[in-house]
Design an enzyme around this catalytic site. Sequence first.
Site, PDB file in Angstrom:
ATOM      1  N   CYS A 115      34.536   4.468 -25.653  1.00 43.35           N
ATOM      2  CA  CYS A 115      33.643   4.385 -24.497  1.00 43.35           C
ATOM      3  C   CYS A 115      34.533   5.570 -23.550  1.00 43.35           C
ATOM      4  O   CYS A 115      35.626   5.207 -23.082  1.00 43.35           O
ATOM      5  CB  CYS A 115      33.622   3.109 -23.694  1.00 43.35           C
ATOM      6  SG  CYS A 115      34.859   2.113 -23.493  1.00 43.35           S
ATOM      7  N   HIS A 153       0.692  -1.125   0.095  1.00 43.76           N
ATOM      8  CA  HIS A 153       0.065   0.000   0.176  1.00 43.76           C
ATOM      9  C   HIS A 153       0.907   1.249   0.101  1.00 43.76           C
ATOM     10  O   HIS A 153       0.665   2.184  -0.783  1.00 43.76           O
ATOM     11  CB  HIS A 153      -0.909  -0.043   1.349  1.00 43.76           C
ATOM     12  CG  HIS A 153      -1.655   1.401   1.344  1.00 43.76           C
ATOM     13  ND1 HIS A 153      -1.212   2.232   2.268  1.00 43.76           N
ATOM     14  CD2 HIS A 153      -3.030   1.583   0.768  1.00 43.76           C
ATOM     15  CE1 HIS A 153      -2.145   3.309   1.987  1.00 43.76           C
ATOM     16  NE2 HIS A 153      -2.978   2.720   1.151  1.00 43.76           N
TER      17      HIS A 153
END
Length: 798
Positions: A751, A420
């Site tokens: 990279c 919840h």
Amino acid sequence: MTDTAAVIFFDNLKREDVALVGGKNSSLGEMVQTLGAKGIKVPPGFATTSDAFRQFIAENDLASVIKARLAELESGKKTLAQTGAAIRAAIADGDWPAEIEADIRAAYRELSKRAGYDNLSVAVRSSATAEDLPDASFAGQQETFLNVEGEDDLLQACRLCYASLFTDRAITYRTVQGFDHTQVALSVGVQQMVRSDTGGSGVMFSIDTESGFDKVVLINAAWGLGENVVQGAVTPDEFQVYKPFLDSPALTPIVAKTLGAKEKKMIYSTAHGETIKNVPTSKAERSQFVLNDDEVIALARMAKTIEEHYGLPMDMEWARDGGTMELFIVQARPETVQSRMDAGNLKAYTIGEHGETLVTGISVGSAITTGKVCLIENVKDIDQFVEGSVLVTGTTDPDWVPIMKKASAIVTDHGGRTSHAAIVSRELGVPAIVGCGDATHILHTEQEITVSCAEGDTGFVYAGEAEYKVEQLDLDHVPDTETRIMLNLANPQTAARWWKLPAAGVGLARMEFVVSNAIKVHPEALLHFDEIADEAVREEIEDLTAGYDDKPQYFVDQLAIGLSRIAAVAYPNPMILRMSDFKTNEYADLLGGRQFEPHEENPMIGWRGASRYYDPGYADGFRLECRAVHKLREEMGFDNVIVMIPFCRTPEEADKVLEVMKVEGLERGKDGLQVYVMCEVPSNVILADEFAKRFDGFSIGSNDLTQLTLGIDRDSDRLAGLFDERHPAVRYMIETVIERAHKVGAKVGLCGQAPSNYPDFAKVLVEAGIDTISVTPDSFLEVKANVAEAEKKPKRVA
């Protein structure tokens, strides 16, 4: 019996019947009618209609009572608590119209007869006609009653369901959402109980609840009845499964498995006046997963089937019968948060300097916020909450919603990603950390803290106000580029947060992060566990590898599952996986590592990368890495994974490494496997023709290549001013390897951050004809723009 105006069996309901029986019941009917043949098992049952509710209200003259009480609330004459209690009492005292009562009794007898019982145990659930629609979750606003037996008890449970339409939380929620109280009716679903009290149950979503990544199924699981998972009363097991591979029976694409605490379980009770109760779980139950891999895959396939039928992401509840071990779907409703997010915008949070870590748990959302703690342990004390504070509590239910709306963040001891607290905080856009275990013990009111949900699945509570930045990324205006821009990723937990970026895959996936943070143990310590002399280290390894008789398999499984989450985000684009590139001092820091690592004066150019992979001191560790990659590609299905070998100094060294890989089932060219090499040593450029015979591509590591070309220690403060990837010597190396590689058909990428830091460097790479550039996610859009600008000018002709 036949259906009546008051009662309809699930067999005769479809999704279009929302106005008649609410979203929950109409969805159950839809699945019973249309999905049974596709393997979706739904427990049988029936629903009372909204007409029955209205007739009950009318014959007991309750409309005037409800209207009067709500008017008193609006005028301020009565409090919310007084108003809700008065309306609920009036409804609970109402008498059933004779015809409706007879219909409910007859339907229950028929349901019991079909199941072979005199008084069947049923679940009695509320289904509001405005509930479970795509624009409102209603997150448990009405009541559910479990293990109800007998006609009289069923009728009373139905009355209480009607009354729960006016709980304080339901009144508040409808007011906030703009629903007219008088226009919302209620249907009651009466469904045969699945004996999950002796099995297990939980919640699943056909979408990642935090990132909105639509290629995974998220499953939470706990022992016993499912209410504890829904209410957040326990911290459940969590699984993630990659949906696109579920059609292949040969694959097991489980990309995440997290063992939950599962502190207690809800079971049937035989005590007078009590139908269910919570009992503590055993140590054995807490230490093992509720579901095995086959059951996880079976549930994920059900989720995929249901989602495909409804045509939108779904939120489902499931249960496993402890006797037959059958899996059932007991609820299915539309997901209401991520499916409505604007796909064109992405807000990125990055944590900076911060205080000590006080508490960790499961992160909900991706935001970071700071504030003062307001610790409230009982819902009776919510009037003491200070607006704008961080709510810290054990768990929440719908009664907490009024203050959850006023909180800057929420931290709970219990609960999982489908609890919840998680659902409501997600809907409110409030960051939350659930399942912390000890937040109410560690944190105190007025304490200044930072709540960070931006670092992956794990949420962190830091002492004091941390530094952080927020960036709004516009994904609607990303330029197209011929040069493919990819991502550098290391942390599997954060990978899915970047799925919306239009990247061409993952150009650098760093294996070391998974080894350091998930596995934590040196592979040699697992292979030679009996040789570990330190008793404390042995004990820690035993704890980490609990459940594994074969300790090396722990390394293989954890590495494969960690890397799979990055591969899943990239798929079907490539994920270039760099095999381990720890230096000896970094390997030594792994658990048990000091016993297996030499001391080196300069580990940066020492025993690292390829030189370890065939060396007797680590070759068997490298074989474990290879087995993990083989599992990732062959058993899990991620054939987009390209293997990359770092710090390979000579072609002869490459031959040795490739031979070890071949023995472990990773043969270059077989089953589409490509193998790349990092270009970070000058010999990679000088002998590019030879390396290109052995590898399918090169990935330029600009940091190491600059360091070794210029002879500069990249970690030296004194030499920092000389370290420059744009230096003519480095530029020559880059242009040369691109030219030579392209002549023989090999691909070349880079990279590094230089294309982000220096737009002119992006221009150099584009002019040289680089195939790909791989950067960190936060610099992706900037590099994309720099490259697009550079591509407006002609490339250098080789």
